[in-house]
Design a protein around this motif. Structure first.
Motif, short mmCIF file in Angstrom:
data_model
loop_
_atom_site.label_atom_id
_atom_site.label_comp_id
_atom_site.label_asym_id
_atom_site.label_seq_id
_atom_site.Cartn_x
_atom_site.Cartn_y
_atom_site.Cartn_z
N VAL A 213 -10.79 -19.82 -60.52
CA VAL A 213 -9.39 -19.44 -60.35
C VAL A 213 -8.72 -19.26 -61.71
N PHE A 216 -9.69 -16.01 -63.10
CA PHE A 216 -9.03 -14.90 -62.38
C PHE A 216 -7.60 -14.74 -62.86
N LEU A 217 -6.89 -15.86 -62.97
CA LEU A 217 -5.49 -15.77 -63.38
C LEU A 217 -5.38 -15.19 -64.78
N PHE A 220 -6.00 -11.54 -64.55
CA PHE A 220 -4.85 -10.83 -64.00
C PHE A 220 -3.77 -10.69 -65.08
N PHE A 224 -4.09 -6.96 -65.50
CA PHE A 224 -3.41 -6.38 -64.33
C PHE A 224 -1.92 -6.71 -64.27
N GLY A 225 -1.36 -7.15 -65.39
CA GLY A 225 0.10 -7.24 -65.48
C GLY A 225 0.77 -8.39 -64.76
N SER A 226 0.05 -9.45 -64.43
CA SER A 226 0.71 -10.59 -63.80
C SER A 226 1.31 -11.50 -64.87
N GLY A 227 1.99 -12.56 -64.44
CA GLY A 227 2.70 -13.39 -65.42
C GLY A 227 2.49 -14.88 -65.25
N PHE A 228 1.25 -15.27 -64.90
CA PHE A 228 1.00 -16.69 -64.65
C PHE A 228 1.29 -17.57 -65.87
N SER C 43 -6.55 -24.70 -56.00
CA SER C 43 -6.10 -24.24 -57.31
C SER C 43 -5.07 -23.13 -57.15
N LEU C 51 4.72 -22.22 -59.45
CA LEU C 51 5.43 -21.02 -59.91
C LEU C 51 6.38 -20.43 -58.87
N PHE C 132 3.41 -7.50 -57.92
CA PHE C 132 2.54 -8.43 -58.63
C PHE C 132 3.12 -8.75 -60.02
N SER C 133 3.84 -7.79 -60.61
CA SER C 133 4.35 -7.96 -61.98
C SER C 133 5.83 -8.25 -62.02
N ALA C 136 6.56 -14.44 -62.25
CA ALA C 136 5.41 -15.33 -62.04
C ALA C 136 5.28 -15.68 -60.57
N SER C 139 3.41 -12.82 -58.96
CA SER C 139 1.98 -12.89 -59.27
C SER C 139 1.30 -13.94 -58.41
#
Lengths: 618, 107, 207
Positions: A213, A216-217, A220, A224-228, C43, C51, C132-133, C136, C139
């Motif tokens: 995980v 993956f985060l 991303f 792929f533009g995510s914001g974790f 997880s 988030l 997705f963007s 947070a 996402s």
């Protein structure tokens, strides 16, 4: 394994044999070669680090390149060298130790190896494609999310692929040990190496999904533009640290427990005594595995989790010293009063006990949260974890290789060369890392590419580098030993050490099907029991009959190749969407192979009992 | 089937009856799961105090999952000792992970 | 020949999925895999819970989620869990046609669920510009629910493959473990969904 038959085969046929093999003994050899290759690679990276640090303000490598080397040294040694080498020994030994003809999932066993290899190649391909990852083996965000270039992308995808292989290997060993034991081999009669493999496989099962995980985060976020982990989008980089260490701390137990298992086999054999406190050893193994999941935040004391959290994790960490101490004393008592033979395997075991104890003691030191504020990210930490990982895991792998080499390859590694390896490596190891405790206390931070001439760190670093060269010489002698033994060594009997466990009851070379008749196990150290009662071998538990064996398959190789190709697609699609095609093709290959596997029946084949005498399957 | 002896036939009949009985239990379990789900959704739409609703929602979810595991996935049958051990091992790590993410990420 | 006979006995054993060593291994190995999957989803749930407040002033769970669709999806998936229990019931009675029928119904319900989920995501992206963007929270939401959706899609492909592959030859001790394990996977998907509708949607709505 069977030299007579393989000599008649051409190179192409042998290669095809290994590409498609589902035989755990051959997969062990593949893991050994793969892990050995990456061990050399990681070793070269280590040498570059030590050469760079031999004098102040050195410019052997540039600062950026140094970051790549240190990242790849850690990542390679943990994921691509130590784990596969341990898997090599597990594959070679576990089915033999429990009296099985193969593992529970031969196909998945092969898949696990190829995933590891292709993941490792993908990761190392980064060297030639614009630079390796440079955010440390822990890849902390936001350093890893903002690292330019594709280095960290290779880290993410390479580890994702090889991590999947590890998870598969873990499940395979769990089921093998539960379902495939010979009649009479109860849990409390299993050799310690089997026990540690069992516990380690459970740790793999619960630890690796967190890494999956986390990776993956990170993927991303980068691709792929995510914001974790991006604070500007409301993300939080502490999430990565938790996920990484929820995996990462059990990971160090995944590495060390099999080494404990190896020493628990070597010491009784060469002391001619049964293992002292077998039950306590099993209990301690399970306890270490259990506690291993409750201590990960001790890597994060300085993050600022607060005094309550730090205290809990500090106490849990110190508690692990108890079962580990039980083990150390049991090994000492195993030797006490025994008829000890000192050979190379035994030397590694003897060298391990004081070395690992030092590492364990510094472990309790760094577990004290307030003191850790001083040790954190200094060379003290570097010294600590090399003492446990080299002094524990690498010594264990060397001991295991010397001990089981005759079982794996039918020849004993040269003893003189083995002793030279041990003494150079052992001396080099302590020279390299002991002084680093003091360098750390003097304030030398880890991961810095250089230091100043006025900091008083020169002498310590010179000693450390000299030690590293000694370790390199030891490793080279070992390699020479392997080559010379392969060429010149004499074939030995199936039981050269006067062994105690089931694997030594098998003739040399080990038949393809391991046991002509599955043995009946009558207690702990089953072969020794038969020997003390005057029998030469095991009592069979079944009449001679047809033997069912799995079929070889190229599909594991193809599945892994597909993911390898898809990895490049995922990495480069951010530059140009056309690479999505590569991603889809790669996944298509993998899913296609899975589909074929699903619809094509594979019943395995039988070796008929009439053919057993004629040497079928040797 | 015709050639089977009488005793295997009775045995077969007995087993079939037993499975049928079990299947009835499964349907009852399913009905309960649906009821729990409806209660959960109704409580949320009913605009009750959240300190009251959330614990009940979680309990309903856990009981429902227990039904799935023990009846639908047959964990109540014998021969599931090792699966239970490893599954609950996973659940323990899962619990620690979620707890950590709730209390040790923001402060 | 002897193999044919041992895999197709005249009377199915009580637990056809565990009658062979391969079946026993598959059964155990798959349960262990589900133990690992539990940590994987934990997880993801943990990340989501950490988030879910990070909406950056954009869409929040309260204004986004519509419970009607989620309720329908829940009913679809719960029912599909029961239908796969029926399929396994008929497997144990060695009634292959009925097993295929119930598996078929399971697949239809699963497809309907997946359709709803795709519609839901499409709706959020186009009506709310929630992607997705976006934040947070975005996402984490799409990753958690998307991972579950991916599992549903994979489960459907798996069950369909098994059904088509074995349509002509019926049940044997070779494929019984495969069907059984696929049904375990399907139930596990339902287990995860129970927590998703509770933790993500219902608790999101409560606030």
């Amino acid at each position: 394994m069977s030299t007579t038959i393989e000599q008649n085969k051409g190179f192409g046929a042998t290669l095809w044999d290994y590409l498609t093999t589902v035989d755990h003994k051959k997969i062990a050899v593949l893991y050994l070669i793969g892990g050995g290759f990456f061990f050399i690679l990681g070793g070269l990276e280590a040498m570059a680090i030590r050469i760079q640090l031999i004098k102040p303000a050195n410019d052997f490598v540039s600062a950026g390149f140094y970051n790549e080397i240190l990242t790849m040294h850690g990542t390679t040694m943990i994921f691509l060298a130590a784990m596969p080498l341990i898997f090599a020994l597990m594959n070679a030994v576990i089915p033999l130790q429990i009296g099985a003809r193969d593992v529970a999932f031969p196909f998945l066993n092969s898949l696990g190896f190829w995933l590891f290899l292709f993941g490792g190649i993908l990761l190392n391909a980064s060297w030639f494609l614009g630079g390796a990852p440079d955010a440390g083996w822990t890849a902390y965000a936001p350093l890893s999310t903002t690292s330019p270039g594709h280095g960290v992308d290779f880290y993410v995808l390479g580890l994702q692929i090889s991590g999947a292989g590890t998870l598969i290997a873990g499940i395979n060993f769990l089921v093998t040990i539960i379902n495939m034991r010979a009649p009479g081999m109860t849990y409390m009669r299993m050799p310690l190496f089997t026990w540690t493999t069992f516990v380690v496989s459970a740790l793999i099962l619960f630890a690796f999904p967190a890494l999956t995980v986390g990776l993956f985060l990170l993927m991303f976020d980068r691709l792929f533009g995510s914001g974790f982990f991006d604070a500007s989008m409301g993300g939080n980089s502490v999430i990565w640290e938790h996920l990484f260490w929820i995996f990462g701390h059990p990971e160090v137990y995944i590495l060390i427990l099999p080494a404990f298992g190896i020493f628990s086999e070597v010491l009784p054999t060469f002391s001619k005594k049964r293992l002292f406190g077998y039950t306590a050893m099993v209990f301690a193994t399970v306890l270490i595995g259990f506690l291993g999941f409750m201590v990960w935040a001790h890597h994060m004391f300085t993050v600022g989790l607060g005094p309550a959290a730090n205290s809990i994790f500090a106490i849990a960490t110190m508690a692990i010293a108890v079962p580990t101490g039980i083990k150390i004393f049991n090994w000492l008592f195993t030797m006490w009063g025994g008829s000890i033979r000192i050979n190379t395997a035994m030397l590694w075991a003897l060298g391990f006990i004081p070395s690992f104890t030092i590492g364990g003691m510094t472990g309790v030191m760094v577990a004290a949260a307030p003191a850790d504020y001083q040790y954190h990210d200094s060379y003290f930490i570097v010294a600590h974890f090399h003492y446990v990982i080299v002094g524990g895991v690498v010594f264990g792998i060397f001991a295991g290789l010397h001990y089981w080499w005759p079982k794996m390859f039918g020849k004993i590694l040269d003893e003189t060369l083995g002793k030279i390896t041990f003494w150079t490596f052992f001396t080099g190891f302590h020279l390299t890392f002991f002084i680093q405790h003091f360098l750390g206390l003097m304030g030398m931070p880890r991961r810095y590419w250089t230091y100043g001439a006025d900091q008083g760190l020169e002498l310590g670093n010179v000693i450390s580098t000299v030690g590293a060269f000694l370790m390199a010489i030891g490793a080279i002698v070992f390699l020479y030993n392997v080559i010379i033994t392969t060429i010149k060594g004499d074939k030995v009997s199936g039981d050269p050490w006067d062994g105690r466990t089931l694997e030594w009851s098998i003739p040399n070379p080990t038949p393809h099907y391991n046991f002509t008749q599955i043995p009946l196990v009558r207690g702990l150290d089953p072969l020794w029991i038969e020997k003390t009662e005057g029998r030469k071998g095991m009592t069979p538990a079944e009449p001679i009959g047809d033997i069912h064996m799995p079929n070889p398959s190229i599909l594991p190789f193809v599945m892994s190749l597909g993911l390898f190709i898809a990895g490049f697609g995922a990495i480069y699609q951010i530059d140009n969407p056309i690479w999505l095609v590569v991603l889809i093709i790669g996944m298509g290959i993998t899913f296609g192979a899975m589909f074929i596997r699903s619809v094509k029946d594979d019943h395995g084949h039988h070796i008929h009992k009439e053919d057993l005498d004629k040497g079928a399957g040797l | 089937m015709v050639e089977n002896t009488n005793s295997t036939n009775t045995n077969l009949e007995y087993k079939r009856a037993k499975r049928k009985e079990e299947m009835k239990q499964q349907v009852v379990t399913f009905a309960l799961m649906i009821v729990f789900t409806i209660i959960a959704f109704t409580m949320v739409t009913a605009d009750l105090d959240k300190l009251f609703v959330i614990p009940i929602l979680l309990v309903l979810a856990i009981v429902q999952v227990g039904f799935q595991l023990y009846y639908f996935m047959h964990m109540s049958h014998k021969g599931h000792e090792m699966p239970s051990l490893m599954f609950y091992g996973g659940v323990s790590v899962a619990f620690l992970t979620i707890l950590t993410m709730l209390v040790l990420v923001w402060w | 020949m002897s193999q044919e006979h041992t895999l197709n006995p005249e009377v199915m054993p009580d637990e056809p999925e565990k009658a062979t060593l391969e079946g026993k291994n598959k059964f155990l190995g798959f349960w262990f895999f589900l133990g690992g999957e539990t940590v994987l989803f934990a997880s993801l749930f943990g990340t989501y819970l950490a988030l879910r407040g990070s909406t950056m002033g954009d869409n929040t769970p309260e204004n986004l989620f519509g419970l009607e669709l989620v309720f329908i999806m829940t009913m679809l998936l719960l029912t599909s869990s029961l239908t796969s229990v029926y399929a396994m019931y008929h497997m144990k009675n060695n009634d292959f046609p009925k097993m295929q029928l119930w598996l078929g119904i399971t697949v239809v319900l699963g497809l309907a669920f997946l359709g709803c989920e795709i519609y839901e995501f499409y709706h959020y992206v186009h009506e709310y510009e929630f992607t997705f963007s976006s934040s947070a929270f975005g996402s984490a939401f799409y990753t958690l629910v998307g991972f579950h959706g991916g599992h549903v899609a994979f489960g459907l492909l798996w069950i369909i493959t098994l059904m088509v592959r074995n349509a002509k030859r019926g049940l044997s001790l070779y494929n019984a473990p495969k069907f059984y394990v696929a049904s375990l996977y399907w139930h596990f998907i339902d287990v995860v969904w129970v927590f998703i509708f509770t933790v993500v949607y219902l608790m999101g709505k409560v606030g």
